[in-house]
Scaffold this active site. Structure first.
Site, PDB file in Angstrom:
ATOM      1  N   GLY A 263       0.792  -1.223   0.000  1.00 44.04           N
ATOM      2  CA  GLY A 263       0.000   0.000   0.000  1.00 44.04           C
ATOM      3  C   GLY A 263       0.825   1.273   0.000  1.00 44.04           C
ATOM      4  CG  ASP A 326       5.545  -0.237   7.857  1.00 40.09           C
ATOM      5  OD1 ASP A 326       5.260   0.545   8.781  1.00 40.09           O
ATOM      6  OD2 ASP A 326       4.843  -1.223   7.559  1.00 40.09           O
ATOM      7  CB  CYS A 378       1.035  -1.314  12.436  1.00 42.23           C
ATOM      8  SG  CYS A 378       1.553  -3.040  12.342  1.00 42.23           S
TER       9      CYS A 378
END
Length: 431
Positions: A263, A326, A378
């Site tokens: 994404g 990430d 996250c």
């Protein structure tokens, strides 16, 4: 044709027995078993509901058992949890149906001896209803109410305060919002809204993310013609916010170090108007294949995938304008989407910061002078977030923080997330 409760039982048993993830186990079951769409939806609701409320359900069941709950056969306990979840947290299922189906299930699964017990316990659970404990121990009370281990409740309170901790825990239950990112290489947000509404999907604009839409009444999103045509891709609010902070520009060379499911790479390609280069990396070939397939669906041509451990990318990649790390994390910001994460062993989480710092340090070597380095997770864990970034900046004086670190506290509409934006100083800039 299998029914919803059979599916939920089989999947929950597999999760308990093999440590399988709910989404993977459900997908596998649906792929090999013919089920109606209605049963698919109910089975999914039962699996996610029982998983996210397991400690709560056990608390209410234990009140009416004469033996410790752990002494029950695993099959019986799973059936009791499924029945109790329907009785206590699903309004549209009659109590008689939930109890009767549970009794049938124990007989069907080789536990006919427990039929009387299941019938009696579930009837008592239904009659008692939902009354949460109110003791002088808030950690225990919140643990039962929100089905989180006490160590995790204490962690959230110590890290973010009691008010934020309860918000995090509350947002981990119930349905989460679904966000998409409009593929602005093909269509504008207002135009896509019209198309989706014609397909029966409710949409809403997102005030601070102009290329995002929040969706309702979607069902299987891959069935939509707009999805097939590559007009959008699924990406949570917090992940899109990370891309805004990364702020890729037309003509950039950007490296997305741990990219799957892709994404952030796709959003960056859109922000770059498909001009420049995005190197989208992941350790597993099947994940890079998935990224490539979706890039093709979206009409993205500036993206290239590479299968590599992020630690070793520096051996072949240099002088990137922007690098996004990430990193693998404990996922404590997304327990609403992945309910089994809340039951992780704390010792596994304690091992992560060393790995995260290693990845960040290695990937920083790909950043050119004056370039941007973004670290994101996250999770909601200072040891994996602020402490990793502070250690990196201390050990790497060529880098500086561009702005304050960003922590997104989930509120039922967005995931928990952490983003840190750093810059490699230009050669002619003194420290």
């Amino acid at each position: 044709m299998a029914n919803a409760r059979d599916c939920a039982f089989d999947v929950l048993q597999k999760m308990e027995r093999d440590g399988a993830y709910s989404t993977v186990a459900l997908r596998t079951y649906f792929g090999r078993t013919e089920m109606s769409q209605q049963d698919v939806q109910l089975a999914t609701a039962l699996v996610f509901g029982v998983t996210e409320r397991k400690l709560t359900l056990d608390y209410f069941l234990a009140k009416h058992l004469s033996q410790p709950i752990k002494k029950l056969k695993p099959q019986v306990l799973t059936i009791l949890r499924i029945g109790a979840y329907q009785l206590l947290f699903m309004d549209k299922i009659p109590a008689s149906a939930a109890v009767n189906e549970a009794v049938k299930s124990v007989k069907k699964n080789g536990c006919a001896f427990a039929a009387g017990l299941v019938n009696a316990i579930l009837r008592k659970v239904a009659a008692a209803g939902v009354t949460y404990p109110q003791t002088d121990n808030p950690v225990y009370d919140l643990s039962i109410r929100y089905s989180c281990p006490e160590w995790l409740v204490s962690h959230f309170i110590n890290a973010y305060g009691l008010k934020n901790a309860e918000q995090i825990l509350s947002s981990s239950q119930g349905e989460n919002h679904l966000y998409i990112r409009v593929n602005t290489l093909k269509i504008l947000p207002d135009e896509l809204r019209v198309i989706l509404q014609d397909e029966g999907v409710e949409t809403a604009c997102v005030e601070d993310l102009p290329s995002a839409l929040a969706l309702k009444n979607v069902g299987d999103i891959t069935r939509l013609q707009a999805f097939t045509d590559g007009l959008f891709f699924v990406q949570d609010y917090s992940s899109q916010l990370c891309c805004e902070i990364l702020d890729a520009q037309e003509g950039d060379f950007l490296v997305d170090c741990c990219a799957a499911p892709g994404g952030k790479s796709f959003t960056s390609c859109c922000k770059m108007n498909n001009k420049g280069k995005v190197l989208s990396c992941d350790l597993h070939p099947f994940k890079t294949d998935m990224i490539s397939e979706n890039a093709k669906r979206l009409g993205i041509s500036c993206l290239q995938t590479v299968c590599s451990d992020a630690v070793y990318l520096k051996n072949t990649v240099r002088n990137a304008d922007r690098v996004l790390c990430d990193v693998p994390c404990s996922g404590l910001g997304v327990i609403g989407r992945k309910p089994e994460i809340r039951y992780k062993d704390k010792s596994e989480i304690d091992l992560l910061p060393a790995l995260q710092l290693k990845i960040l340090t290695s990937c920083s070597e790909m950043v050119k002078n004056g370039g941007t380095l973004v670290y994101s997770t996250c999770t909601l864990n200072p040891a994996e977030n602020e402490e990793v970034c502070n250690a990196f900046l201390k050990n790497n004086p060529a880098f500086e923080a561009v702005c304050d670190f960003v922590t997104v506290i989930p509120d039922g509409t967005k995931d928990g997330f952490f983003v840190a934006k750093m810059r490699k100083k230009a050669e002619d800039v003194s420290c």
